[in-house]
Motif scaffolding. Structure first.
Motif, short mmCIF file in Angstrom:
data_model
loop_
_atom_site.label_atom_id
_atom_site.label_comp_id
_atom_site.label_asym_id
_atom_site.label_seq_id
_atom_site.Cartn_x
_atom_site.Cartn_y
_atom_site.Cartn_z
N THR A 267 0.87 -1.18 0.00
CA THR A 267 0.00 0.00 0.00
C THR A 267 0.91 1.23 0.00
OG1 THR A 267 -0.02 0.35 2.38
CG2 THR A 267 -1.60 -1.26 1.51
N PRO A 268 0.38 2.40 -0.34
CA PRO A 268 1.23 3.60 -0.34
C PRO A 268 1.89 3.85 1.02
CG PRO A 268 -0.77 4.02 -1.58
CD PRO A 268 -0.94 2.66 -0.96
N ALA A 269 1.29 3.33 2.11
CA ALA A 269 1.92 3.52 3.42
C ALA A 269 3.15 2.63 3.59
CB ALA A 269 0.91 3.21 4.52
N ASP A 270 3.32 1.67 2.69
CA ASP A 270 4.45 0.74 2.80
C ASP A 270 5.67 1.18 2.00
OD1 ASP A 270 3.05 -1.18 4.35
OD2 ASP A 270 2.05 -1.91 2.54
N ILE A 271 5.60 2.34 1.39
CA ILE A 271 6.73 2.74 0.54
C ILE A 271 7.16 4.18 0.85
CG2 ILE A 271 5.20 3.50 -1.36
CD1 ILE A 271 7.38 2.53 -3.33
N VAL A 272 8.47 4.39 0.80
CA VAL A 272 9.02 5.75 0.78
C VAL A 272 9.73 5.89 -0.56
CG1 VAL A 272 10.71 7.32 1.80
CG2 VAL A 272 9.23 5.94 3.27
N ARG A 273 9.30 6.88 -1.32
CA ARG A 273 9.87 7.09 -2.66
C ARG A 273 10.84 8.27 -2.61
NH1 ARG A 273 6.58 9.16 -6.13
NH2 ARG A 273 7.20 8.03 -7.98
N GLY A 274 11.98 8.12 -3.24
CA GLY A 274 12.96 9.20 -3.26
C GLY A 274 13.46 9.45 -4.67
N GLN A 275 14.01 10.64 -4.86
CA GLN A 275 14.64 10.96 -6.15
C GLN A 275 15.91 11.76 -5.86
OE1 GLN A 275 13.22 14.17 -8.95
NE2 GLN A 275 12.45 12.41 -10.09
N TYR A 276 17.01 11.33 -6.44
CA TYR A 276 18.25 12.04 -6.12
C TYR A 276 18.27 13.43 -6.76
CZ TYR A 276 20.35 10.26 -10.58
OH TYR A 276 20.62 9.95 -11.88
N VAL A 277 18.84 14.36 -6.04
CA VAL A 277 18.94 15.73 -6.54
C VAL A 277 19.88 15.71 -7.75
CG1 VAL A 277 19.73 18.06 -5.95
CG2 VAL A 277 18.50 16.66 -4.24
N GLY A 278 19.38 16.21 -8.86
CA GLY A 278 20.17 16.20 -10.09
C GLY A 278 19.60 15.24 -11.13
N TYR A 279 18.68 14.35 -10.69
CA TYR A 279 18.10 13.40 -11.65
C TYR A 279 17.40 14.13 -12.78
CZ TYR A 279 14.92 9.88 -13.56
OH TYR A 279 14.20 9.06 -14.41
N ARG A 280 16.68 15.21 -12.44
CA ARG A 280 15.88 15.91 -13.46
C ARG A 280 16.74 16.63 -14.49
NH1 ARG A 280 10.94 18.20 -9.64
NH2 ARG A 280 10.20 16.14 -9.04
N GLU A 281 18.03 16.74 -14.20
CA GLU A 281 18.94 17.35 -15.19
C GLU A 281 19.58 16.29 -16.09
OE1 GLU A 281 19.59 19.00 -11.69
OE2 GLU A 281 17.75 19.83 -12.59
N GLU A 282 19.32 15.02 -15.82
CA GLU A 282 19.91 13.96 -16.65
C GLU A 282 19.27 14.01 -18.04
OE1 GLU A 282 22.22 11.73 -15.70
OE2 GLU A 282 22.07 11.50 -13.52
N GLU A 283 20.04 13.57 -19.04
CA GLU A 283 19.52 13.55 -20.40
C GLU A 283 18.33 12.58 -20.50
OE1 GLU A 283 22.54 12.70 -23.30
OE2 GLU A 283 20.98 12.51 -24.84
N GLY A 284 17.29 13.05 -21.15
CA GLY A 284 16.12 12.18 -21.37
C GLY A 284 15.15 12.18 -20.20
N VAL A 285 15.43 12.97 -19.17
CA VAL A 285 14.56 12.99 -17.98
C VAL A 285 13.73 14.27 -17.99
CG1 VAL A 285 14.54 13.13 -15.46
CG2 VAL A 285 16.10 11.55 -16.62
N ALA A 286 12.44 14.13 -17.67
CA ALA A 286 11.54 15.29 -17.66
C ALA A 286 11.93 16.24 -16.53
CB ALA A 286 10.10 14.83 -17.48
N ALA A 287 11.76 17.54 -16.79
CA ALA A 287 12.13 18.56 -15.80
C ALA A 287 11.30 18.46 -14.53
CB ALA A 287 11.99 19.95 -16.42
N ASP A 288 10.11 17.86 -14.66
CA ASP A 288 9.25 17.70 -13.47
C ASP A 288 9.03 16.21 -13.17
OD1 ASP A 288 7.82 17.04 -15.67
OD2 ASP A 288 6.02 18.16 -15.12
N SER A 289 10.00 15.40 -13.51
CA SER A 289 9.84 13.93 -13.38
C SER A 289 9.42 13.52 -11.96
CB SER A 289 11.16 13.24 -13.73
OG SER A 289 11.05 11.86 -13.43
N GLN A 290 8.46 12.62 -11.90
CA GLN A 290 8.00 12.08 -10.62
C GLN A 290 8.51 10.66 -10.42
OE1 GLN A 290 6.16 13.85 -8.26
NE2 GLN A 290 6.82 15.49 -9.64
#
Ligand code: NDP
Length: 463
Positions: A267-290
């Motif tokens: 369930t959503p309570a069973d997960i913590v989602r993270g994104q490393y700072v700088g991922y959105r600047e990687e090639e092919g990645v959306a500027a607002d990537s979730q």
């Protein structure tokens, strides 16, 4: 096994692609070097390539991935054939049938995007070469429950389940096989391998690097689809399964599937989602990537053996180390006789899956001297070289022999999607984390009272 002996030809669709370059050519070279492949090898691609280009690509791939053995390469080059053509055209498959000659049980390796599976499978069937063939397909096997079902229907229209070999290369890894071996080759484990003695299980797959230029691919995946649904849930199934009822291939896969069926959907309570700072600047990645580059998960298994024992799974990119480790923490003794034990590490098993292969039993032992004071000791086996045989070599050989043991079965794959489906996509807040850290702090809140994440060290030092 689907019987009938070894495949008498190997046909690689997508032979010009990345997977063929990175994994398949080196595996073929190694198999030939060991004398374990004597079938013809047919490379399929859309028009534009040639046999010479294919041989050159094979050479480059093998040189890049290891030491090229001139004799083995010469054999590989001599066995290679090239068949070009559009997969929509019946003539492509007629040409393939001609090239197959007298081969009656070819193995078809679909190293192509899954969107092409239906076209290629029906092309093979129409040309009359699907009958006794085997088909090898890659992860990702679907994107969710529905697409995995669709893919299974597509393949089953032309191939029975016993002829379908779904590769999860993790299952071909030496240390992952060792989990199965260790669990069922030792009798001392069974009495304590359950909720009565085990407090919790942790699995961490840490990568110290980012998406390495594969941002476009990763945007379609994320950590849960990329490694949790397949590799890490497969590891859970090996840790959690009951003893197989016999020695046959299906008895292992039956028990793994049963373990998957006992896993509660997340369930959503069973997960913590993270994104490393700088991922959105990687090639092919959306500027607002979730998309999550980190996931920490709490999984429950509703079985008599595991009820109430949390399985914590964590995977992430740009973490401090590149290492994969399983920690099985045992309960503390019911009474604390020695005060120094109150805060000591509880007994545990550690299975280091990479980069080294280590099996360790963590215990307390008395230090020499007058006082009843102890220290932590590790009883362990250690292999610096985890994979004498690379997973793709092992798996390709198994598939050509028709041995299904290390391949993911339809029901297990679908069950794994059922478990993760509620947490695919932006189901929970996305927490930023700095590269080089162990992910967002919120991950620690998933843990049961008194527990904390075990962070594997880069080098095995009993840390
Ligand atoms: P690629 O994108 O490199 O494609 C493989 C080949 O498929 C291409 O070289 C191309 O060959 C052919 N192809 C691609 N699109 C089309 C199309 N629309 N019509 C006809 N042919 C097409 O894929 P990968 O090699 O990276 O991956 C192959 C499979 O393996 C995929 O399912 C992928 O998910 C999976 N996989 C890949 C991994 C990797 O390390 N690359 C790891 C794990 C799984 P040509 O144009 O010459 O015909």
């Amino acid at each position: 096994m689907n019987g009938g002996g070894t495949s008498d030809a190997l046909v690689i669709f997508g032979v010009t692609g990345d997977l063929a370059y990175r994994q398949i050519f080196p595996a073929l070279h190694a198999m030939i070097r060991r004398g374990q492949l004597d079938a013809p090898i047919l490379g399929m691609a859309r028009a534009g390539s040639s046999l010479e280009a294919l041989r050159e690509r094979a050479r480059q791939s093998i040189e890049e991935h290891g030491d090229l053995d001139p004799a083995a390469f010469a054999t590989l080059a001599a066995r290679l054939q090239y068949v070009g053509g559009n997969y929509e055209d019946a003539s492509t498959f007629e040409a393939l049938r001609a090239a197959l000659g007298a081969a009656t049980r070819p193995a078809f390796y679909f190293a192509i995007p899954p969107s092409l599976f239906a076209t290629v499978a029906s092309g093979l069937a129409r040309a009359g070469v699907a009958g006794d063939a085997r088909v090898i397909v890659e992860k990702p096997f679907g994107r969710d429950v529905a697409s995995a079902e669709d893919l299974n229907h597509t393949l089953h229209a032309h191939f029975p389940e016993a002829s379908i070999f779904r590769i999860d290369h993790y299952l071909g890894k030496e240390p992952v096989q060792n989990l199965l071996y260790y669990r069922f080759a030792n009798s001392f484990l069974e009495p304590i391998w359950n909720r009565n003695y085990i407090d919790r299980v942790q699995i961490t797959m840490a990568e110290a690097f980012g998406v390495r230029g594969r941002g476009r691919f990763y945007e379609e995946a994320g950590a849960v689809r990329d490694v949790v649904q397949n590799h890490l849930l497969q590891v859970v199934s090996l840790l959690a399964m009951e003893a197989p009822g016999g020695r046959g291939t299906e008895s292992v896969r039956d028990e793994k599937a049963q373990a998957f069926r006992s896993m509660r959907p997340l369930t959503p309570a069973d997960i913590v989602r993270g994104q490393y700072v700088g991922y959105r600047e990687e090639e092919g990645v959306a500027a607002d990537s979730q998309v999550e580059t980190f996931a920490a998960i709490r999984l429950h298994i509703d079985s008599w053996r595991w009820a109430g024992v949390p399985f914590y799974i964590r995977a992430g990119k740009h973490l401090p180390v590149t290492a994969t480790e399983v920690l099985v923490e045992l309960k503390r003794p019911p009474v604390t006789l020695f005060e120094d034990c109150a805060k000591a590490r509880p007994n545990h098993f550690r299975f280091r899956l990479s980069p080294q292969v280590v099996l360790s039993l963590g215990a307390r032992a008395k230090m020499p001297g007058e006082k009843m004071l102890g220290e932590d000791v590790d009883l362990m086996t250690f292999h610096e070289q985890p994979d004498e045989m690379a997973p793709y070599e092992r798996l390709l050989g198994d598939a050509m022999r028709g041995d299904q043991t290390l391949f993911a079965r339809e029901d297990a794959v679908q069950e794994a999607w059922r478990i993760v489906e509620p947490v695919l996509g932006p189901c929970a807040p996305l927490r930023p984390y700095q590269p080089g850290t162990w992910g967002p702090e919120e991950a620690s809140r998933l843990m049961d009272h008194g527990a904390s994440w075990h962070n594997p060290a880069q080098d095995w030092g009993g840390a």
